[in-house]
Design a protein around this motif. Structure first.
Motif, short mmCIF file in Angstrom:
data_model
loop_
_atom_site.label_atom_id
_atom_site.label_comp_id
_atom_site.label_asym_id
_atom_site.label_seq_id
_atom_site.Cartn_x
_atom_site.Cartn_y
_atom_site.Cartn_z
N ALA A 89 36.45 62.36 28.35
CA ALA A 89 37.00 61.23 29.11
C ALA A 89 38.50 61.12 28.89
CB ALA A 89 36.30 59.95 28.71
N ALA A 90 38.96 61.30 27.64
CA ALA A 90 40.39 61.20 27.36
C ALA A 90 41.17 62.31 28.06
CB ALA A 90 40.63 61.26 25.85
N GLU A 91 40.64 63.54 28.03
CA GLU A 91 41.34 64.65 28.66
C GLU A 91 41.33 64.51 30.19
OE1 GLU A 91 39.56 68.23 27.20
OE2 GLU A 91 39.79 67.62 25.11
N ALA A 92 40.19 64.09 30.75
CA ALA A 92 40.11 63.92 32.21
C ALA A 92 40.98 62.77 32.67
CB ALA A 92 38.66 63.68 32.62
N GLY A 93 41.14 61.74 31.83
CA GLY A 93 41.98 60.61 32.21
C GLY A 93 43.44 60.99 32.36
N ARG A 94 43.88 62.02 31.65
CA ARG A 94 45.27 62.47 31.81
C ARG A 94 45.46 63.21 33.15
NH1 ARG A 94 44.68 63.14 26.12
NH2 ARG A 94 43.95 65.31 26.33
N ALA A 95 44.40 63.90 33.59
CA ALA A 95 44.49 64.59 34.88
C ALA A 95 44.24 63.65 36.04
CB ALA A 95 43.49 65.75 34.92
N LEU A 96 43.41 62.63 35.82
CA LEU A 96 43.06 61.66 36.87
C LEU A 96 43.30 60.25 36.32
CD1 LEU A 96 39.71 63.37 37.93
CD2 LEU A 96 41.85 63.42 39.22
N PRO A 97 44.57 59.86 36.16
CA PRO A 97 44.86 58.57 35.49
C PRO A 97 44.30 57.37 36.21
CG PRO A 97 46.84 59.52 36.50
CD PRO A 97 45.79 60.58 36.56
N ALA A 98 44.10 57.43 37.51
CA ALA A 98 43.57 56.28 38.25
C ALA A 98 42.13 55.99 37.85
CB ALA A 98 43.66 56.54 39.75
N HIS A 99 41.45 56.94 37.25
CA HIS A 99 40.04 56.77 36.88
C HIS A 99 39.84 56.77 35.36
CE1 HIS A 99 38.82 57.36 41.07
NE2 HIS A 99 39.66 58.40 41.12
N SER A 100 40.92 56.64 34.60
CA SER A 100 40.81 56.76 33.14
C SER A 100 39.94 55.65 32.54
CB SER A 100 42.20 56.73 32.50
OG SER A 100 42.89 55.52 32.84
N ASP A 101 40.08 54.43 33.05
CA ASP A 101 39.26 53.33 32.50
C ASP A 101 37.78 53.57 32.77
OD1 ASP A 101 41.55 52.11 31.59
OD2 ASP A 101 41.72 50.73 33.31
N ARG A 102 37.43 53.98 33.97
CA ARG A 102 36.02 54.22 34.30
C ARG A 102 35.46 55.41 33.52
NH1 ARG A 102 35.71 54.69 40.62
NH2 ARG A 102 33.45 54.59 40.23
N LEU A 103 36.31 56.39 33.27
CA LEU A 103 35.86 57.53 32.47
C LEU A 103 35.56 57.10 31.04
CD1 LEU A 103 38.32 60.25 33.81
CD2 LEU A 103 35.81 60.41 33.83
N ARG A 104 36.41 56.25 30.47
CA ARG A 104 36.15 55.76 29.10
C ARG A 104 34.87 54.93 29.05
NH1 ARG A 104 41.88 55.16 28.90
NH2 ARG A 104 41.68 52.98 29.55
N THR A 105 34.66 54.11 30.08
CA THR A 105 33.43 53.31 30.13
C THR A 105 32.21 54.21 30.22
OG1 THR A 105 34.59 51.48 31.20
CG2 THR A 105 32.20 51.53 31.42
N ALA A 106 32.29 55.25 31.04
CA ALA A 106 31.16 56.18 31.17
C ALA A 106 30.87 56.88 29.86
CB ALA A 106 31.47 57.20 32.27
N ALA A 107 31.91 57.29 29.14
CA ALA A 107 31.71 57.94 27.84
C ALA A 107 31.07 56.98 26.85
CB ALA A 107 33.04 58.46 27.31
N ARG A 108 31.48 55.72 26.88
CA ARG A 108 30.90 54.73 25.98
C ARG A 108 29.44 54.49 26.31
NH1 ARG A 108 34.54 51.31 26.52
NH2 ARG A 108 33.61 49.97 28.12
N ASP A 109 29.10 54.43 27.60
CA ASP A 109 27.69 54.26 27.98
C ASP A 109 26.86 55.46 27.52
OD1 ASP A 109 28.25 51.84 29.18
OD2 ASP A 109 28.55 52.71 31.18
N PHE A 110 27.41 56.66 27.66
CA PHE A 110 26.71 57.85 27.21
C PHE A 110 26.45 57.79 25.70
CE2 PHE A 110 26.73 62.09 25.36
CZ PHE A 110 25.81 62.77 26.15
#
Length: 248
Positions: free
Chosen positions: A179-200
């Motif tokens: 999620a952290a690495e993908a958030g740098r490539a897709l910053p507009a979705h960084s918050d949702r990526l972190r939430t998804a990782a936390r749910d996982f």
């Protein structure tokens, strides 16, 4: 052996305190009674009774401690049986019922496991494509297995980013790292990526139960990432997801 006033004068040798008492009793009827002060008599008796010969058969300190402990247990059980409906039999029934409930919980929940200090890898040893992970997620969702559905959908998200070269394929990567690495490539979705990782992590390692809403949100994120454009180096801060014109 002579008798004076009906009392024997010759007696066997006795300890000093007892000898004194006998001599006082042996005085004649015509002599005035002699009394000993109370404190010296008490002290003489205490010294006499403190001799080792009177304590050879006394219980040891361990025996006394055990006797005190079992007396306390007996008093405790007696008080409990008095307060319990049915007396001692009711107490036994309550204890047996408590043991049965504890055994049932142990059998149902198993041995408690500690959460690992570091999260294990996101993927297992068998590589699968993003499409395969999505299909597995949808199959679990159709059966209402939301924990497994969330896990497979998160794997689909990360695998899809690897297939698009937005993430480098790396064995042992965790959900948080992805999620952290993908958030740098897709910053507009960084918050949702972190939430998804936390749910996982919550459903995989934290013992929590996912809901349908959790899965639907992750599936929506997967679809949005498929259409997202990565941020380009030196783009001047332009929104990576902003509509772009046709390529020239």
């Amino acid at each position: 052996m002579t008798v004076t006033g009906g009392v024997l004068q010759a007696v066997p040798a006795l300890p000093s305190a007892a000898d004194t008492a006998v001599r006082l009793l042996a005085r004649g009827d015509d002599e005035p009674p002699v009394t000993l002060p109370r404190d010296p008599a008490r002290e003489a008796a205490r010294r006499e009774l403190s001799k080792q010969m009177y304590h050879e058969n006394d219980p040891s300190w361990l025996q006394r401690a055990l006797e005190a402990f079992w007396d306390w247990v007996d008093d405790l059980l007696g008080a409990a049986s008095t307060a319990t409906p049915g007396g001692a039999l009711g107490l036994v029934v309550i204890v047996v019922a408590a043991l049965a409930v504890g055994a049932a919980l142990w059998w149902r929940l198993g041995t408690p496991r500690r959460r690992p200090v570091t999260a294990p890898a996101l993927f297992d040893d068998r590589p699968r494509s993003a499409a395969e992970h999505r299909a597995a997620a949808e199959a679990h969702a159709a059966q209402g297995h939301w924990n497994q559905a969330v896990q497979e959908r998160m794997r689909a998200v990360v695998r899809a980013l690897e297939e698009r070269a937005l993430l480098d394929p790396r064995p042992g990567r965790t959900a948080d790292e992805a999620a952290a690495e993908a958030g740098r490539a897709l910053p507009a979705h960084s918050d949702r990526l972190r939430t998804a990782a936390r749910d996982f992590d919550d459903v995989t390692y934290g013992g929590r139960t996912a809901s349908e809403d959790t899965y639907r949100g992750l599936a929506a994120l997967d679809g949005d990432l498929e259409r997202a454009k990565p941020a380009l180096a030196g783009s001047g801060g332009a929104r990576p997801d902003a509509p772009q014109g046709a390529a020239g």
